[in-house]
Design an enzyme around this catalytic site. Structure first.
Site, PDB file in Angstrom:
ATOM      1  N   SER A 111      -5.533   3.144 -18.337  1.00 50.78           N
ATOM      2  CA  SER A 111      -6.745   3.695 -17.717  1.00 50.78           C
ATOM      3  C   SER A 111      -7.007   5.158 -18.054  1.00 50.78           C
ATOM      4  O   SER A 111      -8.024   5.707 -17.657  1.00 50.78           O
ATOM      5  CB  SER A 111      -6.682   3.503 -16.201  1.00 50.78           C
ATOM      6  OG  SER A 111      -5.676   4.307 -15.673  1.00 50.78           O
ATOM      7  N   GLY A 162       0.826  -1.203   0.000  1.00 52.01           N
ATOM      8  CA  GLY A 162       0.000   0.000   0.000  1.00 52.01           C
ATOM      9  C   GLY A 162       0.856   1.246   0.000  1.00 52.01           C
ATOM     10  O   GLY A 162       2.077   1.163   0.129  1.00 52.01           O
ATOM     11  N   LYS A 210       1.488   0.171   7.530  1.00 48.62           N
ATOM     12  CA  LYS A 210       1.981  -1.195   7.277  1.00 48.62           C
ATOM     13  C   LYS A 210       2.999  -1.602   8.350  1.00 48.62           C
ATOM     14  O   LYS A 210       2.890  -2.661   8.949  1.00 48.62           O
ATOM     15  CB  LYS A 210       2.637  -1.264   5.888  1.00 48.62           C
ATOM     16  CG  LYS A 210       1.699  -0.892   4.767  1.00 48.62           C
ATOM     17  CD  LYS A 210       2.353  -1.019   3.419  1.00 48.62           C
ATOM     18  CE  LYS A 210       3.495  -0.071   3.179  1.00 48.62           C
ATOM     19  NZ  LYS A 210       3.136   1.340   3.098  1.00 48.62           N
ATOM     20  N   THR A 211       3.946  -0.706   8.572  1.00 51.81           N
ATOM     21  CA  THR A 211       4.982  -1.021   9.559  1.00 51.81           C
ATOM     22  C   THR A 211       4.371  -1.137  10.944  1.00 51.81           C
ATOM     23  O   THR A 211       4.714  -2.032  11.714  1.00 51.81           O
ATOM     24  CB  THR A 211       6.047   0.093   9.575  1.00 51.81           C
ATOM     25  OG1 THR A 211       6.373   0.391   8.240  1.00 51.81           O
ATOM     26  CG2 THR A 211       7.261  -0.325  10.346  1.00 51.81           C
ATOM     27  N   LYS A 262      -8.258   5.578  -6.505  1.00 52.86           N
ATOM     28  CA  LYS A 262      -8.586   6.662  -7.435  1.00 52.86           C
ATOM     29  C   LYS A 262      -9.784   7.465  -6.938  1.00 52.86           C
ATOM     30  O   LYS A 262      -9.784   8.695  -6.966  1.00 52.86           O
ATOM     31  CB  LYS A 262      -8.875   6.088  -8.825  1.00 52.86           C
ATOM     32  CG  LYS A 262      -7.631   5.590  -9.539  1.00 52.86           C
ATOM     33  CD  LYS A 262      -7.996   4.933 -10.847  1.00 52.86           C
ATOM     34  CE  LYS A 262      -6.756   4.465 -11.589  1.00 52.86           C
ATOM     35  NZ  LYS A 262      -7.096   3.716 -12.790  1.00 52.86           N
ATOM     36  N   PRO A 275       2.636   4.851   1.140  1.00 54.93           N
ATOM     37  CA  PRO A 275       3.368   5.119   2.382  1.00 54.93           C
ATOM     38  C   PRO A 275       2.457   5.720   3.459  1.00 54.93           C
ATOM     39  O   PRO A 275       1.492   6.407   3.135  1.00 54.93           O
ATOM     40  CB  PRO A 275       4.414   6.169   1.971  1.00 54.93           C
ATOM     41  CG  PRO A 275       4.394   6.215   0.504  1.00 54.93           C
ATOM     42  CD  PRO A 275       3.108   5.674   0.027  1.00 54.93           C
ATOM     43  N   GLY A 276       2.767   5.434   4.683  1.00 53.11           N
ATOM     44  CA  GLY A 276       2.068   6.072   5.802  1.00 53.11           C
ATOM     45  C   GLY A 276       0.686   5.527   6.085  1.00 53.11           C
ATOM     46  O   GLY A 276      -0.103   6.158   6.780  1.00 53.11           O
ATOM     47  N   VAL A 277       0.341   4.340   5.556  1.00 52.75           N
ATOM     48  CA  VAL A 277      -0.984   3.794   5.841  1.00 52.75           C
ATOM     49  C   VAL A 277      -0.932   2.790   6.996  1.00 52.75           C
ATOM     50  O   VAL A 277      -1.913   2.126   7.287  1.00 52.75           O
ATOM     51  CB  VAL A 277      -1.633   3.124   4.609  1.00 52.75           C
ATOM     52  CG1 VAL A 277      -2.034   4.155   3.587  1.00 52.75           C
ATOM     53  CG2 VAL A 277      -0.719   2.086   4.015  1.00 52.75           C
TER      54      VAL A 277
HETATM   55  P1  ADP Z   1       3.940   2.628   6.402  1.00 56.92           P
HETATM   56  O1  ADP Z   1       4.761   1.545   6.972  1.00 56.92           O
HETATM   57  O2  ADP Z   1       2.692   2.136   5.747  1.00 56.92           O
HETATM   58  O3  ADP Z   1       4.660   3.555   5.515  1.00 56.92           O
HETATM   59  P2  ADP Z   1       3.701   3.448   9.141  1.00 56.92           P
HETATM   60  O4  ADP Z   1       3.318   2.156   9.695  1.00 56.92           O
HETATM   61  O5  ADP Z   1       5.102   3.906   9.369  1.00 56.92           O
HETATM   62  O6  ADP Z   1       3.402   3.511   7.595  1.00 56.92           O
HETATM   63  O7  ADP Z   1       2.693   4.544   9.680  1.00 56.92           O
HETATM   64  C1  ADP Z   1       2.979   5.900   9.793  1.00 56.92           C
HETATM   65  C2  ADP Z   1       2.298   6.459  11.007  1.00 56.92           C
HETATM   66  O8  ADP Z   1       0.897   6.480  10.831  1.00 56.92           O
HETATM   67  C3  ADP Z   1       2.567   5.657  12.258  1.00 56.92           C
HETATM   68  O9  ADP Z   1       2.809   6.541  13.307  1.00 56.92           O
HETATM   69  C4  ADP Z   1       1.267   4.897  12.477  1.00 56.92           C
HETATM   70  O10 ADP Z   1       1.057   4.658  13.832  1.00 56.92           O
HETATM   71  C5  ADP Z   1       0.253   5.847  11.919  1.00 56.92           C
HETATM   72  N1  ADP Z   1      -0.914   5.138  11.378  1.00 56.92           N
HETATM   73  C6  ADP Z   1      -1.098   4.718  10.120  1.00 56.92           C
HETATM   74  N2  ADP Z   1      -2.290   4.120   9.971  1.00 56.92           N
HETATM   75  C7  ADP Z   1      -2.885   4.130  11.166  1.00 56.92           C
HETATM   76  C8  ADP Z   1      -4.138   3.656  11.664  1.00 56.92           C
HETATM   77  N3  ADP Z   1      -5.016   3.040  10.878  1.00 56.92           N
HETATM   78  N4  ADP Z   1      -4.406   3.852  12.947  1.00 56.92           N
HETATM   79  C9  ADP Z   1      -3.518   4.468  13.733  1.00 56.92           C
HETATM   80  N5  ADP Z   1      -2.342   4.966  13.349  1.00 56.92           N
HETATM   81  C10 ADP Z   1      -2.008   4.801  12.072  1.00 56.92           C
END
Ligand code: ADP
Length: 899
Positions: free
Chosen positions: A787, A381, A387-388, A830, A383-385
């Protein structure tokens, strides 16, 4: 000593003055070259010369106190040793310098100094004879004439044999020395032994100065006897231990390096001995499997025989340390409780239901079957969703250690599998390093960004990962550095990626892909208030009693300062607000302490504390009071009910009028961030709702694109000019997109009459006498995929008809030559992007209707969806009031053209 037979050294020698010791003939010495004089000598003579002669230099001990050494040449010691530079090593760190390895050949006397700069050169007289080869018989003849000298040399020889006899013959250096005693000419023994036994530089200098052989024997014999006595004493005072002797002799490889003498330093020896003993105990207690233990014991045995100064000693030592530290059989116990896991996942993460469900399933199966050789989960997915952070939560629910391995940009397979120990600077790969860091053999390893693995001449790291991730193979993963198998089957691997497109197929095959989509505006607001704001407050040492961010401010941050699928940028913006407020709070704190202390004391703590009546329209300028000069104040107002989750905090104590006039007071708490304050802190809006503004000319339409970073809206532009019917495409388009453009053009030309499309002069072929230019913005980013087909048709239809496309419509869909609209991927991302950009209506292919279920209800409610199966329907929806010709059925253009 005569110099008229044997090998002659050159009569002119460059001189190297050294403080580092005394080089004696027959010994080898490492000399560090740092002074300008010596540097010149190395550069101009040793590095430039090509003959063997040019590698012979005169080494003279510099007897001047190094503290008072100056630029000018000191008085030269009259006797030196001609030496052969065997090795020159240069380094620039910490400053430019060379290290020379020099073997002493023979003594010389300085007859006359020929020149002083840039390095001294002198006319020299050779003092020792240098024989080419002497057979043992001849040697004994030469060294053993009758008389005092013969007796001296015999005594010296016997003493030397006695000394060597006291040492451990199993040490190779000692055995070599024993052999040397018999094969070396006797006259060379004093020099060789004096350079090996414990002697001070002063004593060595006396040996150097002893030109006559008799004198030399006389000078060195007492030194030898002293060493023997010392050893005897040592052996008496110590409990007999097998490897004592070995440690008494701390000799470097080769054994003839001065400075590496027989050490009588008991303490050091003990420490060293204990060290290997400790290591041995650790090796035996590390609980490693049989093959690894065997290798370790073998290395340990080698280590014990190695002098510490050998470079290999440190390498072997590091290797053994790593082997001992690795968690061969250390593991944590899983404490898996599915109910608790569900609660934890829910409390850590808002939304992402599908992902959480799959993770719970995975954990549940693990609970039922602990030896699960299940698939590797791969979260894909933008970034920032989260995953980590989901990976981290999984580790927490299992009670396991967590370790993240960032793979972005890794293009060398040694990064995964380690370097062989034969390489300089070799080290283990990231997997083994990770295990060492966590200290258990069953951690959760998060392989971050597997899609960004590179490839280079150093091999393909992806194929190394295959072995790591394959449950059939990873129980015997062999890191090149370790060179023994390590069982990785207990490690739980989770991978993350932004897109599956760049993950090598073989690797993808080992993993179960779980898509993590971007968040809607509402989800982001919830995530911000449930997780990000409390987290940032804590990070900045603030409390909700000091800073509050209402929901509408959060919405503003999301829509005007960030445009992203995840929440990372949002978190950063919240962090920026916290930092700004922290300054205010800290300054207010100081003011409170110094000036407003009485007021503080009288006020109750908590929500009602310190409230001064200010209104939103009349902000209290804390900046000025707090000492910041040119900074707009934050609006400070009573805490609004909407934000305070606990109602009691929402109300503030009524205070008498007039208190607000007290401008010297610290800021009221909590500081509530409103729109004005937001602009003050984050600056002007970064993103505007620009859709309607940009659609003011014919030939512009909004397309929807999918990128690994989430969905994007894209303004596709077209223009036409007089020409010869050429179609120009810009914006770094891939082949598929170029073909889509040709398809769109052909379909429009073939249906031009139906839709009343014209060229520049009103002719019925839009391309006649006209050149068309189609541009996709973000020109620096390569784009491809089918698309954008419907968008191209719409934008060209708008251009040829001179009509404006509806400003609130965005679209996506593949087209065919016959005008059909085919389904495309990434619909959720999208649509979310369109929603973020403020679009009201989205045109999608009919066959993508099922994807709408994934879209959150509130977004679906706010958007109109047009599901189109052919281009008629697209054009009809894209233009206000439909498009002429739309009433004609699809077949009509054919009939018309046939007539
Ligand atoms: P990714 O690995 O997808 O790039 P991260 O796991 O590093 O993203 O997430 C970035 C930040 O957003 C983290 O501080 C995380 O706790 C927060 N975050 C992302 N999604 C959620 C969620 N659904 N609920 C709570 N915090 C979230």
């Amino acid at each position: 000593m005569s110099s008229n037979s044997g090998i002659q050294i050159p009569s002119r020698l460059p001189l190297l003055l050294t403080h580092e010791g005394v080089l004696l003939p027959g010994s080898t010495m490492r000399i560090s070259v740092e002074t300008a004089r010596n540097m010149h000598l190395v550069k101009n003579r040793l590095l430039k010369g090509t003959s063997l002669k040019s590698t012979i230099i005169g080494v003279i001990p510099n007897t001047r106190d190094p503290e008072y050494d100056t630029e000018d040449l000191p008085t030269l010691h009259s006797i030196g040793t001609a030496g052969l530079a065997v090795q020159v090593v240069g380094s620039n760190w910490p400053k430019p310098h060379y290290t020379l390895l020099i073997t002493g050949l023979c003594r010389f006397r300085v007859a006359q100094l020929l020149k002083e700069g840039p390095f001294p050169v002198a006319e020299v007289e050779q003092l020792d004879k240098l024989e080419q080869y002497t057979s043992p018989d001849e040697m004994s003849e030469a060294a053993g004439p009758d008389g005092e000298l013969g007796e001296l040399s015999q005594r010296f020889y016997q003493a030397a044999v006695q000394l060597v006899g006291m040492l451990d013959m199993s040490v190779p250096v000692v055995a070599k020395l024993r052999r040397l005693l018999d094969s070396l000419p006797r006259e060379t023994l004093p020099d060789v032994l004096a350079s090996m036994i414990h002697t001070s530089n002063k004593e060595k200098l006396q040996v150097l100065d002893a030109v006559s052989l008799e004198e030399r024997f006389k000078k060195t014999l007492p030194l030898l006897t002293r060493q023997i006595e010392g050893l005897k004493l040592l052996q008496k005072t110590r409990k007999p231990r097998l490897d004592d002797d070995k440690r008494v002799l701390a000799v470097r490889k080769g054994g003839v390096l001065p400075g590496r003498q027989f050490s009588l330093d008991e303490e050091g020896d003990d420490e060293d001995g204990d060290d290997t003993a400790v290591l041995e105990r650790k090796v035996k207690g590390a609980n490693m499997p049989e093959p690894a233990l065997r290798v370790c014991l073998k290395e340990l045995k080698r280590l014990k025989k190695m002098p510490q100064s050998m470079p290999e000693y440190a390498l072997t030592r590091n290797y053994l340390d790593l082997m001992v530290e690795l968690p061969w059989s250390k593991s944590t116990t899983d404490c898996l409780d599915i109910h608790a896991a569900r609660v934890l996942l829910d409390s850590d993460h808002y939304a992402m239901e599908k992902l959480k469900r799959r993770v719970l399933e995975y954990l549940a199966v693990r609970q039922l079957k602990s030896t699960l050789k299940g698939p590797i989960l791969c979260f894909v997915g933008p970034p920032g969703v989260g995953k980590t952070s989901v990976g981290r939560s999984i580790a927490r629910t299992l009670g396991r250690e967590f370790h993240r391995i960032a793979l972005g940009g890794v293009c060398d397979q040694s990064d995964i599998r380690g370097h062989r120990r034969t390489y300089v600077g070799s080290m283990p790969g990231r997997i083994i390093n990770g295990l060492k860091t966590v200290g258990v053999n069953n951690p959760v390893f998060l392989l971050d960004e597997v899609d960004k693995l590179g490839k280079s001449l150093q091999g393909d790291p992806a194929s190394a990962l295959l072995e790591v991730l394959d449950p059939e193979q990873n129980h015997s993963f062999t890191d090149h550095y370790l060179n023994v198998a390590f069982d990785l089957s207990q490690v739980l691997f989770i991978a993350t990626a932004n897109s599956t497109a760049t993950i090598p197929p073989a690797l993808l095959d080992r993993m179960e892909v779980l898509q993590v989509q971007g968040y809607t505006q509402e989800e982001k607001v919830e995530i911000a208030h449930r997780h990000l704001i409390p987290h940032q407050l804590e990070q900045h040492g603030l409390t909700p009693q000091q800073l509050q961010i209402p929901q509408d401010t959060t919405q503003d941050i999301i829509s005007k300062y960030t445009r992203e699928a995840g929440v990372r940028s949002l978190e950063r913006k919240i962090g920026a607000i916290c930092r700004a407020v922290a300054v205010k709070v800290a300054e207010g704190h100081n003011v409170t302490k110094s000036e407003a202390a009485p007021a503080e004391r009288s006020a109750p703590q908590g929500a009602e504390h310190g409230g001064r009546k200010t209104s939103r329209g009349k902000p209290l300028s804390v900046g000025q009071e707090g000492g910041l000069t040119d900074w707009h104040s934050y609006s400070i107002r009573p805490c609004p009910q909407t934000y305070c989750s606990e109602g009691k905090r929402g109300r503030r104590a009524e205070e008498p009028d007039g208190v607000s006039a007290d401008m010297a007071a610290p800021p009221d708490m909590p500081i509530v961030i409103d729109h004005i304050a937001l602009k003050d802190i984050l600056g002007p809006h970064v993103f505007e709702m620009e859709v309607s503004e940009r659609l003011t000319l014919p030939g512009v339409a909004v397309g929807l694109a999918w990128t690994p970073l989430g969905g994007e809206i894209m303004f596709v532009e077209a223009s036409r000019m007089e020409g010869e019917g050429q179609l120009t495409l810009t914006g770094q388009l891939g082949d598929v997109m170029k073909e889509s453009a040709h398809l769109a053009m052909s379909w429009l030309r073939s249906n031009a009459k139906t839709y009343q499309l014209t060229n520049l002069v009103g002719g019925s072929d839009p391309l006649e006498g006209t050149d068309i230019h189609l541009h996709f913005p973000a020109g620096a980013v390569t784009k491809d995929g089918p698309s954008a087909g419907v968008t191209m048709v719409t934008v060209l239809a708008s251009l040829f008809s001179g009509r404006l496309v509806r400003s609130d419509v965005a679209m996506t869909g593949e087209i065919t030559l016959r005008g059909l609209v085919l389904p495309v991927g990434g619909i959720k991302d999208k649509v979310l992007a369109a929603h973020r950009a403020g679009v009201k209506c989205v045109i999608i292919p009919k066959r993508n209707e099922k994807d709408l279920e994934e879209i959150p209800a509130n977004v679906r409610k706010e958007l109109d969806f047009v599901t189109a199966s052919n281009l008629d329907e697209v054009l009809n929806a894209a233009f206000d009031g439909g498009f002429p010709g739309m009433s004609n059925p699809l077949t009509l253009p054919h009939i018309v053209s046939k007539l």
